[in-house]
Design a protein around this motif. Structure first.
Motif, PDB file in Angstrom:
ATOM      1  N   GLU A 193       0.836  -1.205   0.000  1.00 11.41           N
ATOM      2  CA  GLU A 193       0.000   0.000   0.000  1.00 11.41           C
ATOM      3  C   GLU A 193       0.871   1.255   0.000  1.00 11.41           C
ATOM      4  N   LEU A 194       0.301   2.326  -0.544  1.00  9.92           N
ATOM      5  CA  LEU A 194       1.001   3.603  -0.536  1.00  9.92           C
ATOM      6  C   LEU A 194       0.893   4.251   0.839  1.00  9.92           C
ATOM      7  N   SER A 195       1.923   4.996   1.229  1.00  9.07           N
ATOM      8  CA  SER A 195       1.873   5.753   2.473  1.00  9.07           C
ATOM      9  C   SER A 195       0.996   6.986   2.268  1.00  9.07           C
ATOM     10  N   ASP A 196       0.694   7.704   3.340  1.00  4.36           N
ATOM     11  CA  ASP A 196      -0.123   8.924   3.233  1.00  4.36           C
ATOM     12  C   ASP A 196       0.569   9.958   2.345  1.00  4.36           C
ATOM     13  N   ILE A 197       1.890  10.061   2.477  1.00  8.27           N
ATOM     14  CA  ILE A 197       2.643  11.014   1.647  1.00  8.27           C
ATOM     15  C   ILE A 197       2.570  10.618   0.177  1.00  8.27           C
ATOM     16  N   GLN A 198       2.734   9.320  -0.096  1.00  7.02           N
ATOM     17  CA  GLN A 198       2.642   8.847  -1.481  1.00  7.02           C
ATOM     18  C   GLN A 198       1.253   9.088  -2.062  1.00  7.02           C
ATOM     19  N   GLU A 199       0.233   8.850  -1.255  1.00  9.25           N
ATOM     20  CA  GLU A 199      -1.150   9.074  -1.704  1.00  9.25           C
ATOM     21  C   GLU A 199      -1.359  10.548  -2.062  1.00  9.25           C
ATOM     22  N   TYR A 200      -0.817  11.433  -1.237  1.00  9.28           N
ATOM     23  CA  TYR A 200      -0.959  12.872  -1.479  1.00  9.28           C
ATOM     24  C   TYR A 200      -0.226  13.268  -2.764  1.00  9.28           C
ATOM     25  N   ASN A 201       1.003  12.778  -2.913  1.00 14.55           N
ATOM     26  CA  ASN A 201       1.785  13.099  -4.120  1.00 14.55           C
ATOM     27  C   ASN A 201       1.109  12.574  -5.376  1.00 14.55           C
ATOM     28  N   LEU A 202       0.505  11.402  -5.285  1.00 12.15           N
ATOM     29  CA  LEU A 202      -0.241  10.836  -6.408  1.00 12.15           C
ATOM     30  C   LEU A 202      -1.429  11.725  -6.760  1.00 12.15           C
ATOM     31  N   MET A 203      -2.144  12.180  -5.731  1.00 12.40           N
ATOM     32  CA  MET A 203      -3.317  13.038  -5.956  1.00 12.40           C
ATOM     33  C   MET A 203      -2.917  14.334  -6.675  1.00 12.40           C
ATOM     34  N   ILE A 204      -1.792  14.940  -6.238  1.00 13.03           N
ATOM     35  CA  ILE A 204      -1.323  16.174  -6.869  1.00 13.03           C
ATOM     36  C   ILE A 204      -0.893  15.923  -8.309  1.00 13.03           C
ATOM     37  N   LEU A 205      -0.193  14.818  -8.529  1.00 12.51           N
ATOM     38  CA  LEU A 205       0.238  14.465  -9.888  1.00 12.51           C
ATOM     39  C   LEU A 205      -0.974  14.288 -10.798  1.00 12.51           C
ATOM     40  N   GLN A 206      -2.004  13.628 -10.303  1.00 11.42           N
ATOM     41  CA  GLN A 206      -3.216  13.434 -11.099  1.00 11.42           C
ATOM     42  C   GLN A 206      -3.889  14.767 -11.424  1.00 11.42           C
ATOM     43  N   SER A 207      -3.844  15.694 -10.477  1.00  6.42           N
ATOM     44  CA  SER A 207      -4.452  17.016 -10.724  1.00  6.42           C
ATOM     45  C   SER A 207      -3.691  17.753 -11.832  1.00  6.42           C
ATOM     46  N   HIS A 208      -2.367  17.581 -11.882  1.00  6.30           N
ATOM     47  CA  HIS A 208      -1.569  18.203 -12.945  1.00  6.30           C
ATOM     48  C   HIS A 208      -1.915  17.621 -14.315  1.00  6.30           C
ATOM     49  N   LEU A 209      -2.321  16.360 -14.327  1.00  7.53           N
ATOM     50  CA  LEU A 209      -2.593  15.659 -15.595  1.00  7.53           C
ATOM     51  C   LEU A 209      -4.084  15.587 -15.907  1.00  7.53           C
ATOM     52  N   ASN A 210      -4.854  16.396 -15.211  1.00  7.96           N
ATOM     53  CA  ASN A 210      -6.315  16.327 -15.299  1.00  7.96           C
ATOM     54  C   ASN A 210      -6.855  16.453 -16.720  1.00  7.96           C
ATOM     55  N   ASN A 211      -6.191  17.252 -17.551  1.00 12.04           N
ATOM     56  CA  ASN A 211      -6.683  17.480 -18.923  1.00 12.04           C
ATOM     57  C   ASN A 211      -5.978  16.603 -19.948  1.00 12.04           C
ATOM     58  N   HIS A 212      -5.318  15.552 -19.463  1.00 13.82           N
ATOM     59  CA  HIS A 212      -4.587  14.667 -20.366  1.00 13.82           C
ATOM     60  C   HIS A 212      -5.037  13.220 -20.190  1.00 13.82           C
ATOM     61  N   ASP A 213      -4.817  12.456 -21.227  1.00 18.61           N
ATOM     62  CA  ASP A 213      -5.140  11.029 -21.187  1.00 18.61           C
ATOM     63  C   ASP A 213      -4.004  10.306 -20.457  1.00 18.61           C
ATOM     64  N   TYR A 214      -4.250   9.862 -19.237  1.00 14.59           N
ATOM     65  CA  TYR A 214      -3.212   9.175 -18.474  1.00 14.59           C
ATOM     66  C   TYR A 214      -3.784   7.932 -17.801  1.00 14.59           C
ATOM     67  N   SER A 215      -2.906   7.046 -17.402  1.00 15.19           N
ATOM     68  CA  SER A 215      -3.322   5.846 -16.667  1.00 15.19           C
ATOM     69  C   SER A 215      -2.243   5.491 -15.657  1.00 15.19           C
ATOM     70  N   LEU A 216      -2.647   4.774 -14.604  1.00 12.85           N
ATOM     71  CA  LEU A 216      -1.737   4.374 -13.535  1.00 12.85           C
ATOM     72  C   LEU A 216      -1.409   2.895 -13.669  1.00 12.85           C
ATOM     73  N   HIS A 217      -0.147   2.554 -13.496  1.00 14.99           N
ATOM     74  CA  HIS A 217       0.291   1.167 -13.620  1.00 14.99           C
ATOM     75  C   HIS A 217       1.212   0.805 -12.458  1.00 14.99           C
TER      76      HIS A 217
END
Length: 276
Positions: A193-217
């Motif tokens: 599982e991701l830590s709280d810090i990792q979860e937060y960083n992931l959330m911010i990264l997703q917000s930066h890519l909000n207008n782009h076609d992206y996927s998580l692997h």
């Protein structure tokens, strides 16, 4: 808005391959391309031979830059592609730094190695120096003899342990916008599982890519990160690799590892190095 692309060249086949890749990558965009060659030798004030040699080298380089510009002009169909040449007597690193500042360069595109590149090295010494020295301009490294493939899939490996600002992600999104590329964020799974810090960083990264076609692997942890990334490139038919170059990053580790370890990661696709 016109883009400014710097193309350091030593007139090798590898640097021409990088040029061709840049022309095709920006085939439909208005751009000014700057061919930069550095002629730098230590000249003794007492040595007429050194001075004569430098003069000959500069004249030869000037001719080759002119020929290179003419070749590039015939290789593009875009009337909004302009070409300029820069002949510098500084060392390559200083020449590139000054060009980036003077011409407001958006991207440096160069080959993995130059005319004297040893086969066993995955990056030439000049490429490594540029990667390690630039913190204000992204660098796109094109593998030797690489045939252009439209970058429809761009991989962005991360462990989510680091916060990425929008300015660091922008070079990635700008390249993705060129050809409507999909951004594949790949996380190497070291824990369940991701830590709280990792979860937060992931959330911010997703917000930066909000207008782009992206996927998580997620990838399982291997002994070597190079093996994980190479496997991911093959599995998802990745056309370009993008990473942020920060302290303790994957990029820093591979350019500083002994050569035996480096052999496991020869870039088979273009590699975008984003400054911190």
């Amino acid at each position: 808005m016109k883009r400014h692309i710097l193309l350091p060249t030593d007139f090798s086949d590898n640097s021409w391959s990088a040029t061709v890749y840049a022309l095709k990558l920006y085939a439909n965009e208005p751009c000014t391309f700057y061919f930069l060659n550095s002629v730098n030798i230590k000249v003794s004030k007492l040595s007429n031979l050194s001075n004569k040699l430098l003069k000959i080298m500069r004249e030869d380089a000037k001719t080759e830059l002119k020929d290179l510009k003419a070749l590039a002009e015939t290789s593009t169909a875009n009337p909004n592609h302009d070409f300029k040449t820069i002949l510098s007597s500084e060392d390559l690193l200083s020449a590139v730094k000054n060009a980036v500042k003077k011409w407001q360069i958006d991207l440096i595109v160069m080959g993995t190695k130059g005319a004297t590149g040893a086969k066993e090295f995955f990056f030439g010494s000049n490429t490594v120096r540029v990667i390690n020295s630039f913190r204000n301009c992204p660098v796109l490294i094109v593998p030797e003899e690489y045939d252009f493939i439209t970058p429809k899939q761009i991989a962005f490996p991360t462990d989510y342990n680091r916060f990425y600002g929008m300015d660091e992600i922008e070079p990635l999104t700008k390249l993705a916008d060129l050809h409507d590329s999909k951004i594949r964020i790949v996380h190497i799974n070291e824990k369940e599982e991701l830590s709280d810090i990792q979860e937060y960083n992931l959330m911010i990264l997703q917000s930066h890519l909000n207008n782009h076609d992206y996927s998580l692997h997620w990838m399982p942890k291997y002994d070597k990160k190079t093996a994980e990334i190479n496997d991911f490139i093959e599995e998802l038919d990745i056309d370009m690799l993008a990473m942020v170059n920060y302290k303790q990053s994957f990029i820093e580790k591979i350019v500083n590892e002994p050569i035996i370890k480096k052999i496991g990661f020869k870039p088979t696709i273009p590699f975008l190095v984003i400054p911190e």
